[in-house]
Each structure stands twice: as C-alpha cells, then as structure tokens.
Design an enzyme around this catalytic site. Structure first.
Site, PDB file in Angstrom:
ATOM      1  N   CYS A  80      40.149 -96.961 -30.522  1.00  0.00           N
ATOM      2  CA  CYS A  80      40.608 -95.988 -29.549  1.00  0.00           C
ATOM      3  C   CYS A  80      40.273 -96.664 -28.303  1.00  0.00           C
ATOM      4  CB  CYS A  80      40.074 -94.774 -29.667  1.00  0.00           C
ATOM      5  SG  CYS A  80      40.664 -93.219 -28.745  1.00  0.00           S
ATOM      6  N   HIS A 178      40.216 -93.000 -34.924  1.00  0.00           N
ATOM      7  CA  HIS A 178      38.768 -93.144 -35.384  1.00  0.00           C
ATOM      8  C   HIS A 178      38.559 -93.154 -36.727  1.00  0.00           C
ATOM      9  CE1 HIS A 178      37.329 -92.202 -31.001  1.00  0.00           C
ATOM     10  NE2 HIS A 178      38.534 -91.655 -31.217  1.00  0.00           N
ATOM     11  N   GLU A 180      35.969 -94.112 -38.196  1.00  0.00           N
ATOM     12  CA  GLU A 180      34.409 -93.701 -38.308  1.00  0.00           C
ATOM     13  C   GLU A 180      34.232 -92.286 -38.754  1.00  0.00           C
ATOM     14  OE1 GLU A 180      36.037 -94.533 -35.677  1.00  0.00           O
ATOM     15  OE2 GLU A 180      35.156 -93.311 -33.967  1.00  0.00           O
TER      16      GLU A 180
HETATM   17  N1  GLN Z   1      41.169 -91.960 -23.646  1.00  0.00           N
HETATM   18  C1  GLN Z   1      39.903 -92.560 -23.782  1.00  0.00           C
HETATM   19  C2  GLN Z   1      40.005 -93.980 -22.719  1.00  0.00           C
HETATM   20  O1  GLN Z   1      41.153 -94.106 -22.044  1.00  0.00           O
HETATM   21  C3  GLN Z   1      39.779 -93.076 -25.136  1.00  0.00           C
HETATM   22  C4  GLN Z   1      39.590 -92.036 -26.002  1.00  0.00           C
HETATM   23  C5  GLN Z   1      38.793 -92.214 -27.174  1.00  0.00           C
HETATM   24  O2  GLN Z   1      38.124 -93.468 -27.258  1.00  0.00           O
HETATM   25  N2  GLN Z   1      38.603 -91.354 -28.014  1.00  0.00           N
HETATM   26  O3  GLN Z   1      39.094 -94.853 -22.902  1.00  0.00           O
END
Ligand code: GLN
Length: 196
Positions: A80, A178, A180
């Site tokens: 992410c 994610h 994890e």
């Molecule tokens: N929107 C977040 C970002 O720009 C990422 C979101 C997340 O890691 N769950 O870093």
C-alpha cells in the site's frame, strides 16, 4: 539460518508484518535506524501514509541508506503506502512528495476513490494456486508499468476490474493491498522465497 527481515518502523502497520514474518520463521526486526537496516537481508515497507513516511525517513536519515540498499539489490516488499514508496512515479501525490523508487511503475494514490475507501475482494495472484483474499484501504493502483515489471495481480471484478494491484521487478515486490491482515501468509512466503 533464518533471514533477518526488517520492517520500516517509523510509520505504518508495522506490528502486523512483524507477526506474519515471525510466524514464518524469519527473524523480524523493526527498522528505525541505519544500524538496524544494515542487519537486514530483506525489508518490508508497510501500509500507512506515504506522504508522512518519506518525511520521517528523511528526518531519521534512513531515506538515502534505503535507496542505496535498493540499488545494491536488497529484496524489498512494499504494501500500500509501501508500494507508493517503491514507485518511480506518483500521481496525486503531494507536490513535495518523494519516493525511494526502484520499481518502474507509476502509481496513483487513493486511486479507488472516496466511496470505496476500503474494500475486500478475491484476486488471482501469480504463483499462487488458490485465489487470494485482498484487503484494500485507501489503496493506490498501478497506472502504468515498464517492460521489466512483472504483473502479479489485477482486480478481478467491479468498477476497478483489470487494475494492476501487485507487481514484481527483480528483488522488489509490491501490493496495493494488505496481505499482513486477514490471516493469509502466502504473499509473505513469496517474499521470503525472493530473499532466499
Ligand atoms: N493512501 C495512503 C498513502 O497515500 C496509503 C494507504 C495505506 O497504506 N493503507 O500513503
């Protein structure tokens, strides 16, 4: 010998990654300083907020050292916000946003839009026999990828069907979602294979 796998620990969902890595037999450590980074055979950059992450990495003098280790071939897995950190190019970032880079991809931050801030779905994932249940939280997607980038997964159905959400290039791996959370450790296993 079990590998020492660091989790970038200045920001993000660090504990979840440490738990999965430990359960798979790795020696997992939080990385907040260069000496900890130096001990690592692989590194995870967790989900969190990429616009905060790069600033903290700079403040704690980890930004350039991680970049250097990436250049030297350190296996790194970004989830992410971690995917954003590994991307060479970011759409909808803040004007001053910097990334570590290494993956020849353009990511779009918060790509799935406000209405679908967070959602879950099953994905076909390269190298895994059974579909993977993926949890997306304000996730990016991969807008464009270079020819050396292997696409590992795309969204299967719904408005975002076909969007790229997992990639690999050399020793770097990244997912928009994610792995994890949700109790399925197969993507972490693939990353540990990469370290081997
Ligand atoms: N929107 C977040 C970002 O720009 C990422 C979101 C997340 O890691 N769950 O870093």
């Amino acid at each position: 010998m079990s590998p020492t796998v660091g989790v970038f620990a200045l920001q993000g969902d660090v504990r979840e990654h440490l738990r999965v890595l430990e359960s798979l037999g790795a020696h997992a450590i939080g990385v907040r300083r260069v000496t900890e980074l130096e001990a690592c055979d692989g590194l995870v950059i967790p989900g969190g907020e990429s616009t905060t992450m790069f600033k903290l990495a700079r403040t704690f003098d980890l930004f350039e050292p991680i970049r250097q280790r990436i250049k030297e071939g350190l296996p790194v897995f970004g989830t992410c916000a971690g995917m954003i950190m590994l991307a060479d190019r970011v759409e909808d970032g803040t004007p001053d946003q910097e990334t570590l880079g290494g993956l020849d991809i353009t990511v779009r931050r918060n790509a799935f839009g406000r209405q679908v801030d967070s959602f879950e779905g099953d994905l076909d994932f390269a190298g895994l026999d059974e579909p993977l249940h993926a949890v997306f939280i304000r996730a990016p997607w991969v807008e464009q990828s270079g020819q050396d980038v292997e696409i590992l997964a795309r969204v299967g159905s719904g408005p975002a069907a076909g969007r790229i959400v997992a990639v690999r290039q050399g020793s770097l791996m990244a997912t928009s979602f994610h792995p994890e959370v949700g109790g399925d450790d197969r993507v972490h296993r693939l990353f540990l294979d990469l370290i081997d």
